[in-house]
Scaffold this motif. Structure first.
Motif, short mmCIF file in Angstrom:
data_model
loop_
_atom_site.label_atom_id
_atom_site.label_comp_id
_atom_site.label_asym_id
_atom_site.label_seq_id
_atom_site.Cartn_x
_atom_site.Cartn_y
_atom_site.Cartn_z
N UNK A 1 0.80 -1.21 0.00
CA UNK A 1 0.00 0.00 0.00
C UNK A 1 0.84 1.27 0.00
N UNK A 2 1.88 1.32 0.80
CA UNK A 2 2.69 2.54 0.94
C UNK A 2 3.34 2.96 -0.38
N UNK A 3 4.03 2.07 -1.10
CA UNK A 3 4.61 2.51 -2.39
C UNK A 3 3.56 2.90 -3.42
N UNK A 4 2.42 2.21 -3.40
CA UNK A 4 1.35 2.55 -4.34
C UNK A 4 0.81 3.94 -4.03
N UNK A 5 0.64 4.26 -2.76
CA UNK A 5 0.16 5.58 -2.36
C UNK A 5 1.15 6.66 -2.77
N UNK A 6 2.42 6.41 -2.54
CA UNK A 6 3.45 7.38 -2.95
C UNK A 6 3.47 7.56 -4.47
N UNK A 7 3.33 6.46 -5.21
CA UNK A 7 3.35 6.55 -6.67
C UNK A 7 2.15 7.34 -7.19
#
Length: 101
Positions: free
Chosen positions: A12-18
């Motif tokens: 979730x965290x990398x997807x949110x940042x992307x």
């Protein structure tokens, strides 16, 4: 925290940042295009090309007719999907020379 939540957070965290980075980049690019060209047409083409991939590639659900485009494109243009979705962005960034104006 259970192991399931750790895996979820790791995805979730990398997807949110992307997604946040993509949104900010497209906003800044839109402002830049408008400042350089003073054309609402080019700004709107850029905005359309930013939203169009999300609309066309959205999962298909029977009750939502707007999702039908994603089903049609995925069924009939699986190899050319990136080409179809990237064309408006490339044309809007290329400027009036590419559009023959």
């Amino acid at each position: 925290m259970t192991p399931g939540w750790g895996r979820f957070a790791a995805l979730w965290a990398p997807q949110t940042l992307a997604l946040t980075g993509r949104g900010l980049t497209m906003f800044a690019l839109g402002v830049w295009v408008y400042e350089k060209t003073h054309s609402a047409t080019y700004f709107s083409l850029l905005s359309l090309s930013t939203m169009l991939p999300g609309v066309l590639a959205a999962p298909h659900r029977r009750p939502a007719p707007s999702r039908l485009a994603g089903y049609i494109v995925a069924s009939y243009l699986p190899g050319g999907l990136v080409l179809v979705l990237a064309t408006p962005l490339v044309l809007s960034l290329a400027g009036p020379e590419a559009l023959g104006a």
